[in-house]
Motif scaffolding. Structure first.
Motif, PDB file in Angstrom:
ATOM      1  N   ILE A 150      -5.439  -4.124  -0.100  1.00 43.92           N
ATOM      2  CA  ILE A 150      -4.224  -3.433  -0.537  1.00 43.92           C
ATOM      3  C   ILE A 150      -4.556  -2.017  -1.000  1.00 43.92           C
ATOM      4  O   ILE A 150      -3.846  -1.053  -0.684  1.00 43.92           O
ATOM      5  N   ARG A 151      -5.659  -1.872  -1.723  1.00 47.94           N
ATOM      6  CA  ARG A 151      -6.034  -0.535  -2.193  1.00 47.94           C
ATOM      7  C   ARG A 151      -6.445   0.363  -1.022  1.00 47.94           C
ATOM      8  O   ARG A 151      -6.178   1.573  -1.034  1.00 47.94           O
ATOM      9  N   LYS A 154      -5.126   0.221   1.884  1.00 49.49           N
ATOM     10  CA  LYS A 154      -3.852   0.607   2.491  1.00 49.49           C
ATOM     11  C   LYS A 154      -3.138   1.664   1.651  1.00 49.49           C
ATOM     12  O   LYS A 154      -2.422   2.520   2.182  1.00 49.49           O
ATOM     13  N   ALA A 155      -3.314   1.604   0.338  1.00 54.73           N
ATOM     14  CA  ALA A 155      -2.741   2.647  -0.514  1.00 54.73           C
ATOM     15  C   ALA A 155      -3.390   3.998  -0.211  1.00 54.73           C
ATOM     16  O   ALA A 155      -2.708   5.025  -0.115  1.00 54.73           O
ATOM     17  N   GLY A 206       0.806  -1.213   0.000  1.00 55.53           N
ATOM     18  CA  GLY A 206       0.000   0.000   0.000  1.00 55.53           C
ATOM     19  C   GLY A 206       0.839   1.263   0.000  1.00 55.53           C
ATOM     20  O   GLY A 206       0.452   2.280  -0.576  1.00 55.53           O
TER      21      GLY A 206
END
Length: 462
Positions: free
Chosen positions: A264-265, A267-268, A241
């Motif tokens: 994951i997105r 966390k990005a 991320g």
């Protein structure tokens, strides 16, 4: 079925060795993977992929031998399971020389690198390929690698990511903050090649790295190479991320894979980025022929050459568990260790509806790996790929080889036209470096963590 919402991105997934994912295929009479030491072998692959408009060739790597299964490396050596294995970096220039657009995602384990020299190596590759280089960031998971490099054992899993965070800070400083864009003048009349006032010394003092110096290379087309990452453990997702632009995910189902991608997105976004700053690729093995019947016949033919033993040697080392010591029907449970936690999570935590045993693993390894292949006609394969993109919210695929080169050639000749006919795949390459092809700009955006180490040159395009 409904159409996918976005065009499919494709990487080939390979390794500088005989047996990569589908173990045992080197014994097939038409397979040419034993020619991996020959430049012509790799250049033929590169030309084939560019003919198929692949975005890139994702080249895996591992340091060390698979010596967990049965307590030694013998099974891996006998079956050719990712050994012998040559350096992946040296493949990029020889393939770039015969292509114009194909990108190269090179796996390098930062645990055993020094950032000062590493940064120069990738800047050099980015220069030589005119901006077609990506780096797959890994931290390793084999004790055999640590021993080979003079250490008693591998550093603990989460600790390796702490080191990786600092490593990334150092290379960002070197790539993004040492040379200004207009530092190199090449002024013959005034006899000035570089303006010293535009070159800056990097001073880093951290718990793991100390660097005091100027980056050795002038700015390359991308500066920072396109950033890949393949870890899906909780700690790996946090790292992705913050840093990754392309992530390699695997899951037992589309729904579970989607949950990993969404996390994951998220966390990005938490790291100040946008969800679409990360493109997700899922590994896929495809056996395709003009008709379903022909594809099934080919699958049966390939299965005769598969090595489940090679697959178990590979997987045992990946997760740090000797499956030879298990009763065939003993359930496999998650054991947090310093190996590849995400691979073990995939069959324990993320497969609640199935009890995994060694017997089940052997049955799953129809082509010498846990990957279940997509088998069918071009239309059937395209249906499956489109469903993955829509239902798992992935952006594309890392295509693994089976029998080489015919498996990749068949995909290019049969599946790519079918995807193009459906409007799901490009019909020509866009211009520019690899990052520009994927994200619309050659440099990392200002919202990426690396941007904080830039100086006063103009902001990157959004």
């Amino acid at each position: 079925m409904s159409q996918a919402r976005k065009q499919i991105r494709l990487n080939a997934f390979d390794m500088n060795c005989v047996g990569h994912i589908s173990h045992g295929m080197w014994t097939h009479p038409r397979d040419r993977s034993a020619d991996y030491t020959d430049i012509a072998y790799w250049q033929h692959l590169a030309r084939t992929l560019e003919r198929g408009l692949f975005d890139g060739l994702f080249i895996a790597d591992i340091i060390g031998l698979y010596d967990v299964y049965k307590g030694g490396p013998e099974t891996a050596l006998i079956t050719g399971a990712q050994t012998p294995l040559n350096d992946p970096i040296l493949l990029a220039p020889i393939m770039a020389a015969v292509t114009e657009h194909l990108g190269f995602g090179i796996t390098v384990n930062l645990t055993y690198e020094q950032p000062y020299l590493f940064a120069r190596r990738f800047s050099t590759l980015d220069h030589l390929t005119k901006g077609r280089i990506g780096w797959n960031i890994v931290t390793g998971y084999l004790d055999s690698a640590a021993r080979g490099l003079g250490q008693d054992k591998l550093q603990n899993h989460d600790g390796r990511y702490d080191v990786a965070d600092e490593f990334m800070e150092v290379v960002y400083k070197l790539w993004e903050g040492s040379w200004e864009d207009d530092a190199v003048l090449r002024d013959r009349e005034r006899r000035i090649f570089t303006n010293p006032s535009k070159v800056h010394r990097i001073s880093h003092r951290g718990p793991h790295y100390q660097v005091d110096g100027i980056h050795l290379s002038e700015p390359s087309p991308q500066r920072t190479p396109l950033l890949y990452q393949a870890g899906s453990s909780d700690r790996g997702r946090r790292f992705a991320g913050e840093h990754a632009e392309c992530v390699f995910v695997n899951g037992p189902s589309r729904a579970i894979t989607r949950s990993v991608v969404e996390d994951i997105r998220r966390k990005a976004v938490a790291a100040g980025r946008r969800p679409d700053d990360v493109k997700a690729f899922v590994g896929v093995t495809v056996i395709v022929a003009p008709t379903e019947a022909e594809a099934q016949d080919l699958f049966a033919e390939y299965r005769e050459h598969a090595s489940a033993e090679g697959g178990l040697a590979h997987f045992s080392a990946s997760v740090g568990l000797d499956f030879a010591a298990y009763d065939p029907d003993e359930p496999i449970s998650f054991v947090k260790n310093d190996a590849n936690n995400s691979a073990l999570e995939a069959i324990t935590k993320r497969s609640p509806d199935k009890v995994w045993t060694v017997r089940a693993l052997r049955e799953q390894m129809k082509l010498g790996s846990r990957n279940q292949p997509i088998v069918g006609s071009p239309s059937q394969v395209a249906d499956q790929l489109a469903a993955w993109v829509e239902e798992a919210d992935v952006d594309g695929f890392n295509l693994t080889r089976t029998v080489t080169p015919e498996s990749v050639e068949a995909f290019v000749d049969l599946v790519v036209p079918e995807l193009q006919n459906r409007g799901l795949y490009k019909t020509a390459y866009e211009e520019g470096p690899l990052r520009q092809k994927l994200f619309g700009a050659p440099r990392l955006p200002d919202r990426h963590r690396a941007a904080q180490f830039r100086r006063s040159w103009p902001a990157a395009a959004e």
